[in-house]
Design a protein around this motif. Structure first.
Motif, short mmCIF file in Angstrom:
data_model
loop_
_atom_site.label_atom_id
_atom_site.label_comp_id
_atom_site.label_asym_id
_atom_site.label_seq_id
_atom_site.Cartn_x
_atom_site.Cartn_y
_atom_site.Cartn_z
N TYR A 15 0.82 -1.20 0.00
CA TYR A 15 0.00 0.00 0.00
C TYR A 15 0.86 1.26 0.00
N TYR A 17 0.09 5.86 0.51
CA TYR A 17 -0.88 6.93 0.64
C TYR A 17 -1.22 7.48 -0.73
N ILE A 21 -7.02 9.92 -2.79
CA ILE A 21 -7.75 8.97 -1.95
C ILE A 21 -6.84 8.54 -0.81
N GLN A 22 -7.44 7.93 0.20
CA GLN A 22 -6.69 7.58 1.42
C GLN A 22 -5.58 6.58 1.14
N LEU A 23 -5.86 5.60 0.30
CA LEU A 23 -4.94 4.47 0.10
C LEU A 23 -4.92 4.09 -1.36
N TYR A 57 -14.47 0.43 7.44
CA TYR A 57 -13.82 1.61 6.88
C TYR A 57 -12.64 1.21 5.99
N PHE A 58 -11.91 0.14 6.40
CA PHE A 58 -10.79 -0.29 5.57
C PHE A 58 -11.29 -0.98 4.31
N ASP A 60 -13.80 -0.01 2.70
CA ASP A 60 -14.09 1.12 1.82
C ASP A 60 -12.82 1.66 1.17
N HIS A 61 -11.73 1.74 1.95
CA HIS A 61 -10.45 2.18 1.37
C HIS A 61 -10.01 1.22 0.27
N GLU A 64 -12.11 1.75 -2.87
CA GLU A 64 -11.73 2.98 -3.55
C GLU A 64 -10.41 2.81 -4.29
#
Length: 241
Positions: A15, A17, A21-23, A57-58, A60-61, A64
Motif C-alpha cells: 500500500y 498513501y 484517496i486515502q490508500l 472503513y478499511f 471502503d479504502h 476505492e
C-alpha cells in the motif's frame, strides 16, 4: 485464466498513501495481479480483512483503491457472518486473494471455525494467486513471529503450512523481530525462515522461493537457517518492481 502453477506472494508491503484517496495499491499488490497472468481487462481480486475484524472503513479504502486501479474487488467478510454463500466457488473465480494484516492468531482461529484451511489449499492448487501483508503473509507458512498475544512478540506455529517455512515480517522496522526469529530458528521452534523488510515480497511457485521483489529501494529479504544451536542469516537482494 489462473496462474500456470500454485503461486504465493508473501509481503511486508503493498500500500501507499494516495494523492486524492486515502490508500492506493503499491507495486507489490500490482505484482500479485501480474503473477496471476490474468487475461481479464478488469482483474478480479478478493480482500480478506479477517485479521483486523473485517473493519468496514478499511474495506471502503480497498474498494476505492481498486476503482483507482481499474480492478474489481470483493471484500470477503466473516464478521458477523460470511457475506458470501459459496466462499470456495467465489475464490476459485478470482485472480488474486489478498489478505490484510492484523492478528494472525485471530485470523487463523476464525478461518478454522469456518473450515477454510482446505479451501485455501484447493484455491492455491487451482492457480489463484494467494498474497498478503504481515499477518496476511505469515498465514501461508508454518508460522512466524507475532504480536497477536500482546506487546511482547511470540511465536505462532499453526499457519496453513502451504509453504514449509517460517516467515518473518517487518524485519527492518520492528527491532524485536530479527532477534526473535534468530532465537526461534536456533531452538527449533521455527524451521528455516524467510523474512522481508518493509516494502519487500517473496514469490513462491509451489513451495519453491523463486524471487524476492521490492517496491522500495535499499530493502532486503533474508533466509535464516539453523546451524547447530545457532541461526545463520543470508541476505537476498530483491528485484525492484
Amino acid at each position: 485464466m489462473p496462474a500456470s502453477q500454485p503461486t504465493i506472494l508473501a509481503t511486508s508491503g503493498g500500500y501507499r498513501y494516495g494523492e486524492r484517496i486515502q490508500l492506493e495499491f503499491n507495486a507489490l499488490l500490482h505484482h500479485a495481479v501480474e503473477l496471476s497472468g490474468t487475461g481479464r481487462s478488469t482483474p478480479r481480486v478478493t480482500h480478506l480483512g479477517t485479521a483486523s475484524g473485517d473493519q468496514r472503513y478499511f474495506n471502503d479504502h480497498m474498494q476505492e483503491a481498486a476503482r483507482h486501479a481499474g480492478w474489481s474487488l470483493t471484500n470477503l467478510n466473516l464478521f458477523p457472518m460470511p457475506n458470501l454463500d459459496d466462499i470456495e466457488g467465489h475464490l476459485l473465480d478470482q485472480d488474486v486473494v489478498w489478505v490484510n494484516g492484523g492478528s494472525v492468531a485471530n485470523l487463523l482461529a476464525v478461518w478454522d471455525v469456518h473450515d477454510l484451511r482446505p479451501v485455501f489449499r484447493r484455491v492455491w492448487e487451482a492457480g489463484v494467486v494467494l498474497a498478503g501483508v504481515s499477518a496476511g503473509s505469515i498465514c501461508w507458512f508454518l508460522g512466524g513471529t507475532t504480536d497477536s498475544f500482546g506487546p511482547e512478540l511470540r511465536a505462532v506455529t499453526n499457519g496453513l503450512a502451504l509453504l514449509p517455512y517460517g516467515n518473518g515480517v517487518h524485519y527492518d522496522s520492528e527491532e524485536r523481530r530479527r532477534p526473535l526469529v534468530h532465537r526461534l530458528v536456533a531452538d527449533g521452534t521455527l524451521p528455516t525462515t524467510h523474512c522481508t523488510d518493509d516494502g519487500v515480497g517473496l514469490v513462491y511457485h509451489g513451495t519453491e522461493l523463486v524471487e524476492a521483489v521490492t517496491e522500495q529501494d535499499g530493502k532486503g529479504a533474508y533466509v535464516v537457517t539453523r546451524d547447530g544451536d545457532t541461526a545463520v542469516e543470508e541476505r537476498l537482494e530483491p528485484r525492484r518492481i
